[in-house]
Design a protein around this motif. Structure first.
Motif, PDB file in Angstrom:
ATOM      1  N   THR A 181       0.544  -0.778  -0.276  1.00  0.00           N
ATOM      2  CA  THR A 181      -0.203  -0.091  -0.213  1.00  0.00           C
ATOM      3  C   THR A 181       0.701   1.285  -0.313  1.00  0.00           C
ATOM      4  O   THR A 181       2.154   1.058   0.859  1.00  0.00           O
ATOM      5  N   GLN A 182       0.266   2.174  -1.015  1.00  0.00           N
ATOM      6  CA  GLN A 182       1.709   3.164  -0.955  1.00  0.00           C
ATOM      7  C   GLN A 182       0.200   4.908  -0.588  1.00  0.00           C
ATOM      8  O   GLN A 182      -0.977   4.955  -0.917  1.00  0.00           O
ATOM      9  N   ILE A 183       0.642   5.118   0.343  1.00  0.00           N
ATOM     10  CA  ILE A 183      -0.331   6.723   0.642  1.00  0.00           C
ATOM     11  C   ILE A 183       0.699   7.698   0.940  1.00  0.00           C
ATOM     12  O   ILE A 183       1.885   7.855   1.061  1.00  0.00           O
ATOM     13  N   PRO A 184       0.456   9.051   0.472  1.00  0.00           N
ATOM     14  CA  PRO A 184      -1.008   9.568  -0.378  1.00  0.00           C
ATOM     15  C   PRO A 184      -0.859   9.055  -1.702  1.00  0.00           C
ATOM     16  O   PRO A 184      -0.049   8.639  -2.208  1.00  0.00           O
TER      17      PRO A 184
ATOM     18  N   ASN B  82      12.302  19.088   1.361  1.00  0.00           N
ATOM     19  CA  ASN B  82      12.178  18.092   1.151  1.00  0.00           C
ATOM     20  C   ASN B  82      11.159  17.020   1.627  1.00  0.00           C
ATOM     21  O   ASN B  82      10.000  17.384   1.701  1.00  0.00           O
ATOM     22  N   LEU B  83      10.956  16.153   1.395  1.00  0.00           N
ATOM     23  CA  LEU B  83       9.826  15.214   1.290  1.00  0.00           C
ATOM     24  C   LEU B  83       9.747  13.653   1.668  1.00  0.00           C
ATOM     25  O   LEU B  83      10.501  13.276   0.994  1.00  0.00           O
ATOM     26  N   VAL B  84       9.392  12.834   2.321  1.00  0.00           N
ATOM     27  CA  VAL B  84       9.104  11.769   2.166  1.00  0.00           C
ATOM     28  C   VAL B  84       7.813  10.367   1.481  1.00  0.00           C
ATOM     29  O   VAL B  84       6.652  11.184   1.738  1.00  0.00           O
TER      30      VAL B  84
ATOM     31  N   SER C 125       8.318   0.589   4.578  1.00  0.00           N
ATOM     32  CA  SER C 125       9.894   1.506   3.794  1.00  0.00           C
ATOM     33  C   SER C 125       9.078   3.095   3.274  1.00  0.00           C
ATOM     34  O   SER C 125       7.745   3.675   2.812  1.00  0.00           O
ATOM     35  N   THR C 126       9.870   4.277   3.603  1.00  0.00           N
ATOM     36  CA  THR C 126       9.816   4.992   2.980  1.00  0.00           C
ATOM     37  C   THR C 126      10.851   5.683   2.157  1.00  0.00           C
ATOM     38  O   THR C 126      12.284   4.771   1.662  1.00  0.00           O
ATOM     39  N   LEU C 127      10.457   5.819   1.325  1.00  0.00           N
ATOM     40  CA  LEU C 127      11.721   7.180   0.256  1.00  0.00           C
ATOM     41  C   LEU C 127      11.753   8.676  -0.049  1.00  0.00           C
ATOM     42  O   LEU C 127      10.985   9.350   0.322  1.00  0.00           O
ATOM     43  N   TYR C 128      12.851   9.149   1.274  1.00  0.00           N
ATOM     44  CA  TYR C 128      13.054  10.091   1.046  1.00  0.00           C
ATOM     45  C   TYR C 128      14.108  11.107   0.095  1.00  0.00           C
ATOM     46  O   TYR C 128      14.072  10.300  -0.562  1.00  0.00           O
ATOM     47  N   ILE C 129      13.220  12.019  -0.523  1.00  0.00           N
ATOM     48  CA  ILE C 129      14.025  12.969  -1.522  1.00  0.00           C
ATOM     49  C   ILE C 129      14.009  14.295  -1.473  1.00  0.00           C
ATOM     50  O   ILE C 129      13.176  14.882  -0.603  1.00  0.00           O
ATOM     51  N   ALA C 130      15.355  14.772  -0.836  1.00  0.00           N
ATOM     52  CA  ALA C 130      16.077  16.249  -0.504  1.00  0.00           C
ATOM     53  C   ALA C 130      16.245  16.933  -1.223  1.00  0.00           C
ATOM     54  O   ALA C 130      15.906  16.488  -2.426  1.00  0.00           O
ATOM     55  N   ALA C 131      15.551  18.296  -1.719  1.00  0.00           N
ATOM     56  CA  ALA C 131      15.639  19.217  -1.477  1.00  0.00           C
ATOM     57  C   ALA C 131      15.010  19.010  -3.492  1.00  0.00           C
ATOM     58  O   ALA C 131      15.603  19.649  -4.579  1.00  0.00           O
TER      59      ALA C 131
ATOM     60  N   THR D 204       2.360   6.950  -6.035  1.00  0.00           N
ATOM     61  CA  THR D 204       2.248   7.813  -5.096  1.00  0.00           C
ATOM     62  C   THR D 204       2.447   8.856  -6.432  1.00  0.00           C
ATOM     63  O   THR D 204       3.811   8.683  -7.094  1.00  0.00           O
ATOM     64  N   GLN D 205       1.818   9.988  -7.123  1.00  0.00           N
ATOM     65  CA  GLN D 205       2.186  10.642  -8.170  1.00  0.00           C
ATOM     66  C   GLN D 205       2.294  11.723  -7.243  1.00  0.00           C
ATOM     67  O   GLN D 205       1.541  12.564  -6.447  1.00  0.00           O
ATOM     68  N   LEU D 206       3.408  12.291  -7.905  1.00  0.00           N
ATOM     69  CA  LEU D 206       3.887  13.635  -6.709  1.00  0.00           C
ATOM     70  C   LEU D 206       4.373  14.532  -7.975  1.00  0.00           C
ATOM     71  O   LEU D 206       4.692  14.297  -9.120  1.00  0.00           O
ATOM     72  N   LYS D 207       4.337  15.831  -7.117  1.00  0.00           N
ATOM     73  CA  LYS D 207       4.027  17.182  -8.559  1.00  0.00           C
ATOM     74  C   LYS D 207       5.156  18.066  -7.805  1.00  0.00           C
ATOM     75  O   LYS D 207       4.798  18.526  -6.764  1.00  0.00           O
ATOM     76  N   VAL D 208       6.131  18.501  -8.274  1.00  0.00           N
ATOM     77  CA  VAL D 208       6.926  19.692  -7.675  1.00  0.00           C
ATOM     78  C   VAL D 208       7.092  20.730  -8.438  1.00  0.00           C
ATOM     79  O   VAL D 208       7.255  20.128  -9.461  1.00  0.00           O
ATOM     80  N   GLU D 209       5.779  21.981  -7.704  1.00  0.00           N
ATOM     81  CA  GLU D 209       5.695  23.355  -8.531  1.00  0.00           C
ATOM     82  C   GLU D 209       6.970  24.408  -8.255  1.00  0.00           C
ATOM     83  O   GLU D 209       7.344  24.053  -6.952  1.00  0.00           O
TER      84      GLU D 209
END
Lengths: 112, 116
Positions: A5-8, A18-20, A73-79, A106-111
């Protein structure tokens, strides 16, 4: 039943943050876990693979952690950058043979 | 450059027709896989092959068939028995036979099948 399962399902963040990203799985007896990136209409690109004996893996701005006991498990993305915008998928290998069970991503959008 | 080539990228099919999706790799990988991806769902395994002339059903094999006559090639046929074939199909390969601690999977760019 073995599930991932992946949330959100979707996440929007401003550039530089920074995001997780989170991934949870139902059975802790895993062989390994992989994080993938998928751009719209494209195939998957492997980002990181964590073996069951490992706690984390790092590649550039990415860091993936594994806690088998809690099934997470977590995926951390820096900057974060706009080029990081994509869908991130987590996949677990329980039975060997590289038979992966995927999360829904998880669909990520970086604005800007 | 080494990689996986899937063709065609887009395919339209009328109901009742069989269609074959091509997957070719020049990575010298032993194992190859076919996955199906539907909107809002994770990838689901259709068939996989760990060695030439051998393949096994995945989680959703009904209505599909494969062959593995050559190491480089693993074509997938979507038959008329597949009730809902419209989807994005992804082929992958890995450098070993899936022994514990297996290598990373390499994916092709995908084939989008639409049934009219």
């Amino acid at each position: 039943k073995q599930e991932v399962t992946q949330i959100p399902a979707a996440l929007s963040v401003p550039e530089g943050e920074n995001l997780v990203l989170n991934c949870s799985f139902t059975d802790s007896a895993i062989y390994n876990l992989q994080w993938f990136r998928q751009d719209p209409g494209k195939g998957l690109t492997s980002l990181l693979l964590i073996q069951s004996s490992q706690r984390e893996q790092t590649s550039g701005r990415l860091n993936a952690s594994l806690d088998k006991s809690s099934g997470r498990s977590t995926l951390y993305i820096a900057a974060s950058q706009p080029g990081d915008s994509a869908t991130y998928l987590c996949a677990v290998n329980w039975g060997g043979g590289n038979k992966l069970t995927f999360g829904t991503g998880t669909q990520l959008k970086v604005e800007l | 450059d080494g990689g996986i080539t899937q063709s065609p990228k887009y395919l339209f099919r009328k109901e009742g027709q069989n269609v074959t999706l091509s997957c070719e790799q020049n990575l010298n990988h032993d194992a190859m896989y076919w996955y199906r991806q539907d909107p809002g769902q994770g990838l689901r395994l259709i068939y996989y092959s760990q060695i030439v002339n051998d393949f096994q059903k995945g989680d959703i094999a009904e209505g599909y068939s494969v062959s593995r006559e050559k190491k480089e090639s693993f074509p997938l046929t979507v038959t008329s028995a597949q009730k809902n074939p419209t989807a994005f199909y992804l082929c992958a390969s890995s450098g070993d036979r899936g022994i514990r601690g297996a290598n990373v999977l390499t994916f092709g760019a995908g084939s989008r099948l639409t049934v009219l």
